[in-house]
Design a protein around this motif. Structure first.
Motif, PDB file in Angstrom:
ATOM      1  N   CYS A  49      -6.503  16.821  -5.530  1.00  0.00           N
ATOM      2  CA  CYS A  49      -5.932  16.304  -4.444  1.00  0.00           C
ATOM      3  C   CYS A  49      -4.883  16.266  -3.799  1.00  0.00           C
ATOM      4  O   CYS A  49      -3.913  15.815  -3.039  1.00  0.00           O
ATOM      5  N   ALA A  50      -4.250  17.375  -4.240  1.00  0.00           N
ATOM      6  CA  ALA A  50      -2.581  18.188  -3.762  1.00  0.00           C
ATOM      7  C   ALA A  50      -3.460  18.666  -2.171  1.00  0.00           C
ATOM      8  O   ALA A  50      -2.336  18.269  -0.797  1.00  0.00           O
ATOM      9  N   SER A  51      -4.433  19.209  -1.635  1.00  0.00           N
ATOM     10  CA  SER A  51      -4.906  19.702  -0.636  1.00  0.00           C
ATOM     11  C   SER A  51      -5.512  18.133   0.163  1.00  0.00           C
ATOM     12  O   SER A  51      -4.958  17.693   1.401  1.00  0.00           O
ATOM     13  N   ALA A  52      -6.278  17.521  -0.438  1.00  0.00           N
ATOM     14  CA  ALA A  52      -6.957  16.220   0.486  1.00  0.00           C
ATOM     15  C   ALA A  52      -5.046  15.175   0.636  1.00  0.00           C
ATOM     16  O   ALA A  52      -5.871  14.514   1.590  1.00  0.00           O
ATOM     17  N   ALA A  53      -4.529  15.446   0.206  1.00  0.00           N
ATOM     18  CA  ALA A  53      -3.100  13.985   0.676  1.00  0.00           C
ATOM     19  C   ALA A  53      -2.460  14.329   1.471  1.00  0.00           C
ATOM     20  O   ALA A  53      -1.123  14.678   2.235  1.00  0.00           O
ATOM     21  N   GLY A  54      -2.616  15.906   1.677  1.00  0.00           N
ATOM     22  CA  GLY A  54      -1.869  16.605   3.082  1.00  0.00           C
ATOM     23  C   GLY A  54      -0.787  16.432   2.337  1.00  0.00           C
ATOM     24  O   GLY A  54       0.603  17.006   2.850  1.00  0.00           O
ATOM     25  N   VAL A  55      -0.003  17.193   0.730  1.00  0.00           N
ATOM     26  CA  VAL A  55       1.170  17.367   0.401  1.00  0.00           C
ATOM     27  C   VAL A  55       1.220  18.701   0.403  1.00  0.00           C
ATOM     28  O   VAL A  55       0.030  19.601  -0.487  1.00  0.00           O
ATOM     29  N   SER A  56       1.959  19.089   0.944  1.00  0.00           N
ATOM     30  CA  SER A  56       3.046  20.516   0.667  1.00  0.00           C
ATOM     31  C   SER A  56       3.126  21.072  -0.577  1.00  0.00           C
ATOM     32  O   SER A  56       3.974  19.907  -0.979  1.00  0.00           O
ATOM     33  N   VAL A  57       2.954  21.867  -1.682  1.00  0.00           N
ATOM     34  CA  VAL A  57       2.856  22.347  -2.574  1.00  0.00           C
ATOM     35  C   VAL A  57       3.872  23.038  -2.461  1.00  0.00           C
ATOM     36  O   VAL A  57       3.675  24.432  -2.488  1.00  0.00           O
ATOM     37  N   SER A  58       4.737  23.323  -3.531  1.00  0.00           N
ATOM     38  CA  SER A  58       5.714  24.233  -3.452  1.00  0.00           C
ATOM     39  C   SER A  58       5.428  25.268  -4.833  1.00  0.00           C
ATOM     40  O   SER A  58       5.442  24.234  -5.358  1.00  0.00           O
ATOM     41  N   SER A  59       5.512  26.735  -4.722  1.00  0.00           N
ATOM     42  CA  SER A  59       5.331  27.164  -5.720  1.00  0.00           C
ATOM     43  C   SER A  59       6.422  28.326  -5.801  1.00  0.00           C
ATOM     44  O   SER A  59       7.460  28.272  -4.181  1.00  0.00           O
ATOM     45  N   SER A  60       7.118  28.395  -6.936  1.00  0.00           N
ATOM     46  CA  SER A  60       8.647  29.186  -6.839  1.00  0.00           C
ATOM     47  C   SER A  60       7.925  30.529  -7.219  1.00  0.00           C
ATOM     48  O   SER A  60       7.205  31.273  -7.578  1.00  0.00           O
ATOM     49  N   SER A  61       9.338  31.602  -6.761  1.00  0.00           N
ATOM     50  CA  SER A  61       8.606  32.889  -5.973  1.00  0.00           C
ATOM     51  C   SER A  61       9.222  33.283  -7.259  1.00  0.00           C
ATOM     52  O   SER A  61       9.375  35.341  -7.361  1.00  0.00           O
ATOM     53  N   GLY A  62      10.295  32.394  -8.447  1.00  0.00           N
ATOM     54  CA  GLY A  62      10.458  33.198  -9.746  1.00  0.00           C
ATOM     55  C   GLY A  62      11.089  32.743 -10.836  1.00  0.00           C
ATOM     56  O   GLY A  62      11.504  30.962 -10.193  1.00  0.00           O
ATOM     57  N   PRO A  63      11.546  32.723 -11.273  1.00  0.00           N
ATOM     58  CA  PRO A  63      12.560  31.796 -12.340  1.00  0.00           C
ATOM     59  C   PRO A  63      13.951  31.677 -11.720  1.00  0.00           C
ATOM     60  O   PRO A  63      14.365  31.560 -11.462  1.00  0.00           O
ATOM     61  N   ARG A  64      14.072  30.447 -12.045  1.00  0.00           N
ATOM     62  CA  ARG A  64      15.534  29.861 -11.679  1.00  0.00           C
ATOM     63  C   ARG A  64      16.515  30.368 -11.941  1.00  0.00           C
ATOM     64  O   ARG A  64      16.685  30.742 -13.656  1.00  0.00           O
ATOM     65  N   TYR A  70      21.242  25.202 -15.320  1.00  0.00           N
ATOM     66  CA  TYR A  70      21.956  24.298 -15.849  1.00  0.00           C
ATOM     67  C   TYR A  70      22.967  23.192 -15.039  1.00  0.00           C
ATOM     68  O   TYR A  70      23.082  22.360 -15.563  1.00  0.00           O
ATOM     69  N   ASN A  71      23.784  23.356 -13.551  1.00  0.00           N
ATOM     70  CA  ASN A  71      24.116  22.639 -12.728  1.00  0.00           C
ATOM     71  C   ASN A  71      22.850  21.307 -13.063  1.00  0.00           C
ATOM     72  O   ASN A  71      23.203  20.108 -12.599  1.00  0.00           O
ATOM     73  N   GLN A  72      21.401  21.161 -12.946  1.00  0.00           N
ATOM     74  CA  GLN A  72      20.602  20.262 -12.820  1.00  0.00           C
ATOM     75  C   GLN A  72      20.149  19.323 -13.755  1.00  0.00           C
ATOM     76  O   GLN A  72      20.202  18.433 -13.800  1.00  0.00           O
ATOM     77  N   PHE A  73      20.352  20.671 -15.445  1.00  0.00           N
ATOM     78  CA  PHE A  73      19.543  19.224 -16.717  1.00  0.00           C
ATOM     79  C   PHE A  73      20.319  19.746 -17.284  1.00  0.00           C
ATOM     80  O   PHE A  73      20.178  18.642 -18.076  1.00  0.00           O
ATOM     81  N   CYS A  74      21.024  21.017 -17.331  1.00  0.00           N
ATOM     82  CA  CYS A  74      21.826  21.294 -18.819  1.00  0.00           C
ATOM     83  C   CYS A  74      23.188  20.353 -18.804  1.00  0.00           C
ATOM     84  O   CYS A  74      24.837  20.320 -19.898  1.00  0.00           O
ATOM     85  N   GLU A 131      13.259  29.837 -17.872  1.00  0.00           N
ATOM     86  CA  GLU A 131      13.791  29.531 -17.492  1.00  0.00           C
ATOM     87  C   GLU A 131      14.972  29.232 -18.142  1.00  0.00           C
ATOM     88  O   GLU A 131      15.970  28.909 -18.399  1.00  0.00           O
ATOM     89  N   ILE A 132      14.905  28.989 -19.518  1.00  0.00           N
ATOM     90  CA  ILE A 132      15.339  28.097 -20.796  1.00  0.00           C
ATOM     91  C   ILE A 132      16.666  28.798 -21.052  1.00  0.00           C
ATOM     92  O   ILE A 132      17.799  28.913 -20.746  1.00  0.00           O
ATOM     93  N   SER A 133      15.777  30.037 -21.576  1.00  0.00           N
ATOM     94  CA  SER A 133      16.297  31.760 -22.137  1.00  0.00           C
ATOM     95  C   SER A 133      17.452  31.291 -20.901  1.00  0.00           C
ATOM     96  O   SER A 133      18.514  32.204 -21.714  1.00  0.00           O
ATOM     97  N   TYR A 138      23.087  32.156 -19.975  1.00  0.00           N
ATOM     98  CA  TYR A 138      24.256  31.306 -18.933  1.00  0.00           C
ATOM     99  C   TYR A 138      25.462  31.001 -19.270  1.00  0.00           C
ATOM    100  O   TYR A 138      26.712  30.893 -18.863  1.00  0.00           O
ATOM    101  N   MET A 139      24.633  29.386 -20.446  1.00  0.00           N
ATOM    102  CA  MET A 139      26.091  29.125 -20.652  1.00  0.00           C
ATOM    103  C   MET A 139      26.957  29.263 -22.127  1.00  0.00           C
ATOM    104  O   MET A 139      28.208  28.961 -22.308  1.00  0.00           O
ATOM    105  N   SER A 140      26.077  30.511 -22.917  1.00  0.00           N
ATOM    106  CA  SER A 140      26.876  31.282 -24.275  1.00  0.00           C
ATOM    107  C   SER A 140      27.004  32.117 -23.936  1.00  0.00           C
ATOM    108  O   SER A 140      28.353  32.395 -25.237  1.00  0.00           O
TER     109      SER A 140
END
Length: 144
Positions: A49-64, A70-74, A131-133, A138-140
């Protein structure tokens, strides 16, 4: 008398409810279709469905980074200590949490699965366990 009221009421109801619906022009039909159309869809990377809808799907080049997660979720809870969450850079609180959990791996497991008021992965459902680790480190300041 009751029969007459019922008869008149029935005739009135049949006139009101049997009224034909108005035929809509193509513009009105198009506007209604736009208002009722879905606002989006869910499609996972690699699915057809991603290719059929013409949606570009980004993939991560590694962990955030821990900072990014922290700044987005924690930060909402761990920035203020909401509902007893250990605050960022509060070494004593984090050491106590680690000790209570029984080590870093148990602390990580609690963060991944959720504990008390904290939902699983702290609402970062697309975060990897790594990424959770990294966010906990980072926080602790704790290390696995």
């Amino acid at each position: 008398m009751r029969a007459l009221i019922l008869l008149v009421g029935g005739l009135f109801a049949s006139l009101v409810f049997a009224k034909p619906t108005a035929d809509l022009d193509s513009i009105s039909r198009g506007e209604i279709s736009e208002r009722l159309a879905p606002v989006g869809f869910v499609c996972l990377a690699g699915e057809e469905c991603a290719s059929a809808a013409g949606v570009s799907v980004s993939s991560s080049s590694g962990p955030r980074s821990g900072d990014a997660v922290y700044n987005q979720f924690c930060v909402a809870c761990h920035g203020s200590g909401l509902l007893g969450a250990p605050k960022k850079d509060d070494a004593a609180a984090w050491q106590a949490a680690e000790k209570t959990a029984g080590g870093f791996s148990s602390l990580l497991s609690n963060a991944i699965n959720g504990i008390r008021s904290m939902p699983a992965k702290g609402t970062c459902m697309d975060c990897s366990d790594e990424e959770i680790s990294i966010a906990i480190e980072y926080m602790s300041g704790l290390k696995p």
